[in-house]
Design a protein around this motif. Structure first.
Motif, PDB file in Angstrom:
ATOM      1  N   ALA A 164      -2.908  -1.199   1.714  1.00 40.72           N
ATOM      2  CA  ALA A 164      -2.314  -0.637   2.924  1.00 40.72           C
ATOM      3  C   ALA A 164      -3.172  -0.884   4.155  1.00 40.72           C
ATOM      4  O   ALA A 164      -2.671  -0.864   5.282  1.00 40.72           O
ATOM      5  CB  ALA A 164      -2.086   0.865   2.739  1.00 40.72           C
ATOM      6  N   ALA A 165      -4.443  -1.111   3.951  1.00 46.12           N
ATOM      7  CA  ALA A 165      -5.375  -1.425   5.034  1.00 46.12           C
ATOM      8  C   ALA A 165      -6.585  -2.084   4.396  1.00 46.12           C
ATOM      9  O   ALA A 165      -6.644  -2.276   3.178  1.00 46.12           O
ATOM     10  CB  ALA A 165      -5.757  -0.162   5.811  1.00 46.12           C
ATOM     11  N   SER A 166      -7.548  -2.442   5.215  1.00 47.26           N
ATOM     12  CA  SER A 166      -8.763  -3.019   4.653  1.00 47.26           C
ATOM     13  C   SER A 166      -9.497  -1.965   3.831  1.00 47.26           C
ATOM     14  O   SER A 166      -9.306  -0.757   4.027  1.00 47.26           O
ATOM     15  CB  SER A 166      -9.674  -3.540   5.768  1.00 47.26           C
ATOM     16  OG  SER A 166     -10.170  -2.462   6.546  1.00 47.26           O
ATOM     17  N   VAL A 168       5.681   1.453   9.078  1.00 49.17           N
ATOM     18  CA  VAL A 168       5.536   2.899   8.887  1.00 49.17           C
ATOM     19  C   VAL A 168       5.106   3.230   7.456  1.00 49.17           C
ATOM     20  O   VAL A 168       4.534   4.301   7.213  1.00 49.17           O
ATOM     21  CB  VAL A 168       6.847   3.637   9.226  1.00 49.17           C
ATOM     22  CG1 VAL A 168       7.177   3.482  10.702  1.00 49.17           C
ATOM     23  CG2 VAL A 168       7.994   3.149   8.361  1.00 49.17           C
ATOM     24  N   LEU A 169       5.378   2.337   6.505  1.00 46.98           N
ATOM     25  CA  LEU A 169       4.954   2.596   5.131  1.00 46.98           C
ATOM     26  C   LEU A 169       3.433   2.647   5.040  1.00 46.98           C
ATOM     27  O   LEU A 169       2.881   3.447   4.273  1.00 46.98           O
ATOM     28  CB  LEU A 169       5.510   1.528   4.192  1.00 46.98           C
ATOM     29  CG  LEU A 169       7.039   1.478   4.044  1.00 46.98           C
ATOM     30  CD1 LEU A 169       7.440   0.349   3.120  1.00 46.98           C
ATOM     31  CD2 LEU A 169       7.572   2.806   3.529  1.00 46.98           C
ATOM     32  N   LEU A 217       4.485  -8.360  -0.869  1.00 40.54           N
ATOM     33  CA  LEU A 217       3.195  -7.863  -1.326  1.00 40.54           C
ATOM     34  C   LEU A 217       2.107  -8.330  -0.377  1.00 40.54           C
ATOM     35  O   LEU A 217       2.091  -9.499   0.029  1.00 40.54           O
ATOM     36  CB  LEU A 217       2.872  -8.376  -2.735  1.00 40.54           C
ATOM     37  CG  LEU A 217       3.498  -7.667  -3.946  1.00 40.54           C
ATOM     38  CD1 LEU A 217       3.066  -8.366  -5.217  1.00 40.54           C
ATOM     39  CD2 LEU A 217       3.099  -6.212  -3.986  1.00 40.54           C
ATOM     40  N   GLU A 218       1.227  -7.418  -0.008  1.00 41.05           N
ATOM     41  CA  GLU A 218       0.048  -7.829   0.740  1.00 41.05           C
ATOM     42  C   GLU A 218      -0.815  -8.729  -0.142  1.00 41.05           C
ATOM     43  O   GLU A 218      -0.756  -8.652  -1.370  1.00 41.05           O
ATOM     44  CB  GLU A 218      -0.753  -6.598   1.186  1.00 41.05           C
ATOM     45  CG  GLU A 218       0.007  -5.640   2.082  1.00 41.05           C
ATOM     46  CD  GLU A 218       0.352  -6.234   3.428  1.00 41.05           C
ATOM     47  OE1 GLU A 218      -0.465  -7.026   3.956  1.00 41.05           O
ATOM     48  OE2 GLU A 218       1.433  -5.925   3.960  1.00 41.05           O
ATOM     49  N   HIS A 219      -1.595  -9.581   0.469  1.00 39.57           N
ATOM     50  CA  HIS A 219      -2.420 -10.523  -0.298  1.00 39.57           C
ATOM     51  C   HIS A 219      -3.375  -9.773  -1.229  1.00 39.57           C
ATOM     52  O   HIS A 219      -4.169  -8.946  -0.787  1.00 39.57           O
ATOM     53  CB  HIS A 219      -3.232 -11.403   0.653  1.00 39.57           C
ATOM     54  CG  HIS A 219      -4.119 -12.383  -0.063  1.00 39.57           C
ATOM     55  ND1 HIS A 219      -3.619 -13.451  -0.778  1.00 39.57           N
ATOM     56  CD2 HIS A 219      -5.473 -12.434  -0.202  1.00 39.57           C
ATOM     57  CE1 HIS A 219      -4.622 -14.124  -1.319  1.00 39.57           C
ATOM     58  NE2 HIS A 219      -5.761 -13.534  -0.976  1.00 39.57           N
ATOM     59  N   GLY A 220      -3.247 -10.045  -2.521  1.00 44.07           N
ATOM     60  CA  GLY A 220      -4.117  -9.411  -3.505  1.00 44.07           C
ATOM     61  C   GLY A 220      -3.683  -8.023  -3.927  1.00 44.07           C
ATOM     62  O   GLY A 220      -4.384  -7.369  -4.701  1.00 44.07           O
ATOM     63  N   ALA A 221      -2.515  -7.571  -3.454  1.00 41.48           N
ATOM     64  CA  ALA A 221      -2.042  -6.223  -3.795  1.00 41.48           C
ATOM     65  C   ALA A 221      -1.500  -6.183  -5.217  1.00 41.48           C
ATOM     66  O   ALA A 221      -0.968  -7.166  -5.734  1.00 41.48           O
ATOM     67  CB  ALA A 221      -0.967  -5.768  -2.814  1.00 41.48           C
ATOM     68  N   PHE A 257       0.779  -3.741  -6.133  1.00 42.93           N
ATOM     69  CA  PHE A 257       2.177  -3.328  -5.997  1.00 42.93           C
ATOM     70  C   PHE A 257       2.470  -3.166  -4.517  1.00 42.93           C
ATOM     71  O   PHE A 257       1.558  -3.266  -3.677  1.00 42.93           O
ATOM     72  CB  PHE A 257       2.465  -2.027  -6.764  1.00 42.93           C
ATOM     73  CG  PHE A 257       1.390  -0.983  -6.652  1.00 42.93           C
ATOM     74  CD1 PHE A 257       1.315  -0.155  -5.548  1.00 42.93           C
ATOM     75  CD2 PHE A 257       0.445  -0.840  -7.645  1.00 42.93           C
ATOM     76  CE1 PHE A 257       0.327   0.810  -5.432  1.00 42.93           C
ATOM     77  CE2 PHE A 257      -0.561   0.120  -7.546  1.00 42.93           C
ATOM     78  CZ  PHE A 257      -0.616   0.949  -6.434  1.00 42.93           C
ATOM     79  N   ASP A 258       3.730  -2.923  -4.175  1.00 44.85           N
ATOM     80  CA  ASP A 258       4.097  -2.923  -2.759  1.00 44.85           C
ATOM     81  C   ASP A 258       3.959  -1.539  -2.135  1.00 44.85           C
ATOM     82  O   ASP A 258       3.669  -0.542  -2.813  1.00 44.85           O
ATOM     83  CB  ASP A 258       5.504  -3.483  -2.566  1.00 44.85           C
ATOM     84  CG  ASP A 258       6.587  -2.570  -3.130  1.00 44.85           C
ATOM     85  OD1 ASP A 258       6.246  -1.559  -3.766  1.00 44.85           O
ATOM     86  OD2 ASP A 258       7.777  -2.874  -2.937  1.00 44.85           O
ATOM     87  N   LEU A 259       4.200  -1.496  -0.827  1.00 46.86           N
ATOM     88  CA  LEU A 259       4.006  -0.259  -0.069  1.00 46.86           C
ATOM     89  C   LEU A 259       5.063   0.785  -0.374  1.00 46.86           C
ATOM     90  O   LEU A 259       4.819   1.983  -0.197  1.00 46.86           O
ATOM     91  CB  LEU A 259       4.000  -0.582   1.430  1.00 46.86           C
ATOM     92  CG  LEU A 259       2.784  -1.362   1.932  1.00 46.86           C
ATOM     93  CD1 LEU A 259       3.041  -1.914   3.330  1.00 46.86           C
ATOM     94  CD2 LEU A 259       1.546  -0.477   1.938  1.00 46.86           C
ATOM     95  N   VAL A 260       6.246   0.366  -0.806  1.00 53.26           N
ATOM     96  CA  VAL A 260       7.290   1.339  -1.162  1.00 53.26           C
ATOM     97  C   VAL A 260       6.808   2.196  -2.328  1.00 53.26           C
ATOM     98  O   VAL A 260       6.897   3.433  -2.294  1.00 53.26           O
ATOM     99  CB  VAL A 260       8.604   0.621  -1.522  1.00 53.26           C
ATOM    100  CG1 VAL A 260       9.619   1.620  -2.069  1.00 53.26           C
ATOM    101  CG2 VAL A 260       9.175  -0.090  -0.309  1.00 53.26           C
TER     102      VAL A 260
END
Length: 749
Positions: free
Chosen positions: A40-42, A252-253, A398-402, A404-407
């Motif tokens: 979700a952030a660094s 917003v997620l 998907l964010e790079h290296g995530a 799972f997703d933000l949902v």
């Protein structure tokens, strides 16, 4: 005597510093796994937000220390020396027990560990006191069993409820948003963000700040009476704010995930602080009361009735605890290890599985598969097509290296916050650790992250973690019971010895864990291999990965073959038994390696995948054949030695022993060539391997001739022939491995 107990109190606080560190390492999974798993952030931003939440929660908490003062034992029946024995045993047990779970990477409940440690220590002295009182005191007078029963109920309630709602809510959320949620977010993003933010704020007010020193009784009463109005206003304000953020092109997620991370970190520090410093503060309170009111009474004559009063925790202890917890959060490598377990078990993509399989998991997967097939077959085709379209992972965001997703990360945090807040308001004993972990597992199941190829591993992992929770309770009770008895009857000498033992275990655990981290450096390459989507880079990563793993196979093979043949020649049953156990470990490890390699091959483009993939798979097969041949060598040798049958003759030992050492040197040389990717020495190695195979063939013919002449040595002869045959196989498979590796590594083949 006052000085002695002052030293004990100081020592309790010193242990509390370590306990705060290991406690944060364990409970970090509660509030970090969703934000880190979804990127979700660094990492620094996520840690900073969590650190702020921890510090604020710790600083504003009143400690909720009553559970350590009179939640388990009845202090009015215990003397100062007895209470100090219990508290010291609790701290010594707790810091070691939590460190063990952190080292294993398994999240557990600090509340459960503390409650059952207090219960175990109290039970130990309750036995002593009831025996010495000649019937004047009963167990029910000394132990408050209601609290322990609530914790046991909490294990079942929180696990079942959290997992069930995790599945249901995530399934509904995915039907609404899909994996490609951009379009749906335009229409429902503000409403979802407003609802999620309101839920998290409700959680902060009800659970995070319910016992804050900044919350007056009047403020708490006002919040309770006007909860609906307050939440309604929050929903309207946050929904409008989320819409404004969306107009500013803010996801917003991510805001929801970071807000939820702050809320859970705040609640953790505010409510679970008692698990780390409640015991030392209870000891400090009992000691100060003794100093002020002893009136000449000895510690074994002074009852600790003052602990019946509610705790009044000085702010300096709360602020100091918050600082220590923040430092531990940033510096603890074991915290990252515990988080990794939770994230890996819930990740969307396939990859390296940290757990094996178990009969229970296989049975559950089989039953679930059959049940789901029955349900799917009865769903109308159009409805089935629509449902599958909502779970289409091809366009997943998907964010790079995530993992799972933000949902899903938002659902995890919002649902965990809501369940914990509702449980708190209804006075249900829910565990923060259990709820957050099981919600994450339920949401990953609903998201179809547990495919047919990974479900059995994931379920085994979940069962292992849940089993660890139950083990926590039993181990905490038993170990604290034993330590309390030792301290009570051993006195000062026992206190010193147990303290030294605890310090040694912590230091040894850290040293062992650091060694383990060095051995697991390959994980970064394996993770890159699995996460990589660039077809051009996929072959480079796979070549590097294969060299590392083939090098390990050859190194293990040289070591294992040397130990097996040496153990057989010297009739060392212990050497052979240990080698057999290590062979099984390596076979299990290499199964995981083959699975990772297969994922890597699937990322290659069609032309390269067909051409190079075949060589890679054949190399994998030959690697497995080498290990299996060594296993087939070890099994008859182990059985023969275990039965104390006749050994080989001296001439046989000498002739085979020389060739066995040459095979070991051959494997080590092959390992070096693969590691350095030096193909110039391959022709010489092929020639050396063929010579060894021929030499073994000569030994085989000689042994067959000797067996015909000396039938009394038939048993050892059969084993010897097996060893020779499998030795030939080891050399032949190694040559084939080198050939396949050469073709796979060559650029223009």
């Amino acid at each position: 005597m006052e000085t002695f107990y002052l030293i004990i109190v100081i020592f309790l606080f010193l242990i509390a510093v370590f306990d705060l560190s290991v406690g944060v390492s364990n409970d970090a999974v509660n509030f970090l796994n969703s934000a880190i798993g979804a990127k979700a952030a660094s990492f620094k931003v996520i840690m900073a937000i969590a650190a702020i939440g921890i510090f604020v929660g710790a600083s504003m908490s009143n400690g909720m220390m009553d559970i350590a003062r009179h939640g388990i034992y009845q202090p009015q029946f215990f003397y100062l020396n007895e209470i100090m024995c219990i508290l010291l045993a609790v701290m010594l047990t707790d810091v070691v027990l939590l460190d063990v779970f952190n080292t294993m990477g398994l999240p557990t409940s600090t509340t459960v560990s503390m409650v059952f440690e207090l219960l175990g220590g109290t039970f130990a002295l309750a036995i002593v006191k009831t025996i010495n009182s000649n019937g004047a005191l009963q167990m029910g007078d000394l132990i408050n069993t209601d609290k322990a029963l609530q914790v046991i109920i909490a294990i079942f309630v929180s696990v079942a409820i959290a997992f069930f709602f995790g599945v249901v809510v995530q399934y509904i959320a995915r039907l609404i948003f899909k994996f490609n949620y951009r379009r749906q977010l335009k229409y429902f993003g503000a409403l979802f963000g407003g609802f999620a933010s309101t839920t998290i704020i409700y959680f902060i007010l009800i659970n995070g700040l319910k016992a804050s020193t900044m919350m007056t009784p009047e403020a708490r009463a006002w919040i309770h009476e006007n909860t609906q109005l307050l939440m309604g206003c929050c929903f309207v304000v946050t929904t409008v704010l989320m819409q404004i953020l969306m107009w500013c092109r803010v996801n917003v997620l991510k805001v929801v995930v970071l807000l939820g991370t702050f809320a859970l970190a705040l609640a953790f520090a505010g409510n679970d602080l008692v698990n780390f410093i409640g015991v030392p503060l209870a000891g400090f309170s009992a000691y100060t009361d003794y100093v002020a009111n002893a009136n000449g009474l000895a510690p074994d004559q002074f009852l600790t009735t003052s602990l019946l009063e509610s705790a009044r925790t000085p702010s300096v202890f709360l602020i100091g605890s918050g600082i220590i917890m923040v430092i531990a959060l940033f510096t603890s490598k074991k915290a990252q290890n515990v988080i990794k377990t939770s994230v890996d078990l819930s990740r969307q993509e396939t990859g390296e599985e940290n757990f094996g399989t178990s009969p229970i998991a296989r049975k559950l997967v089989r039953m679930t598969t059959n049940a789901s097939s029955l349900i799917i077959n009865n769903i109308p085709p159009k409805a089935r097509t629509w449902l599958n379209s909502r779970f289409d992972k091809d366009d997943v965001i998907l964010e790079h290296g995530a993992a799972f997703d933000l949902v899903r990360a938002s659902v995890n945090l919002v649902l965990a916050s809501l369940l914990i807040a509702l449980g708190t308001s209804l006075k249900l004993p829910l565990s923060t650790t259990y709820v957050t972990f099981m919600v994450a597992m339920g949401s990953s199941l609903a998201d179809r992250a547990w495919g047919r190829d990974s479900a059995v591993y994931r379920i085994t992992g979940v069962i292992s973690v849940i089993g660890g929770w139950f083990i926590t309770a039993g181990a905490a009770f038993l170990f604290c019971f034993i330590v309390t008895m030792i301290v009570y009857f051993g006195g000062t000498i026992a206190i010193i010895l147990m303290s030294v033992l605890a310090a040694y275990m912590l230091i040894h655990s850290q040293i062992t864990y650091n060694k383990k981290l060095k051995k697991e450096k390959k994980s970064s390459l394996a993770q890159q291999l699995v996460a990589n989507k660039d077809q051009e880079n996929a072959l480079v990563l796979l070549r590097q990965f294969s060299r590392e793993e083939f090098t390990k196979v050859l190194a293990w093979s040289a070591d294992l073959y040397d130990r097996v043949t040496s153990g057989f020649l010297h009739e060392s049953y212990r050497t052979l038994r240990k080698a057999m156990g290590d062979i099984e470990t390596e076979r299990h490890y290499f199964k995981q390696v083959k699975r990772l390699g297969t994922i890597g091959v699937s990322h290659l483009n069609d032309q390269v995948g067909l051409e190079k993939g075949l060589y890679y798979f054949q190399g994998n097969d030959f690697s497995y054949d080498i290990i299996h041949a060594i296993k087939r060598t070890c099994e008859p040798c182990l059985e023969h030695t275990d039965n104390n049958f006749n050994p080989l003759g001296q001439a046989q030992k000498e002739s085979f022993g020389m060739i066995a050492q040459e095979i070991v040197h051959f494997l080590e040389k092959c390992k070096q060539v693969v590691e350095e990717n030096n193909n110039h020495e391959l022709p010489a190695l092929y020639n050396q391997g063929n010579i060894l195979i021929n030499q073994l063939g000569v030994l085989k013919r000689e042994e067959i001739r000797q067996m015909r002449e000396q039938m009394s040595y038939i048993k050892v002869g059969i084993v010897y022939l097996t060893v020779i045959q499998e030795s030939q196989n080891v050399v032949a498979y190694t040559i084939n491995l080198l050939k396949m590796n050469q073709k796979f590594q060559e650029e223009n083949q």
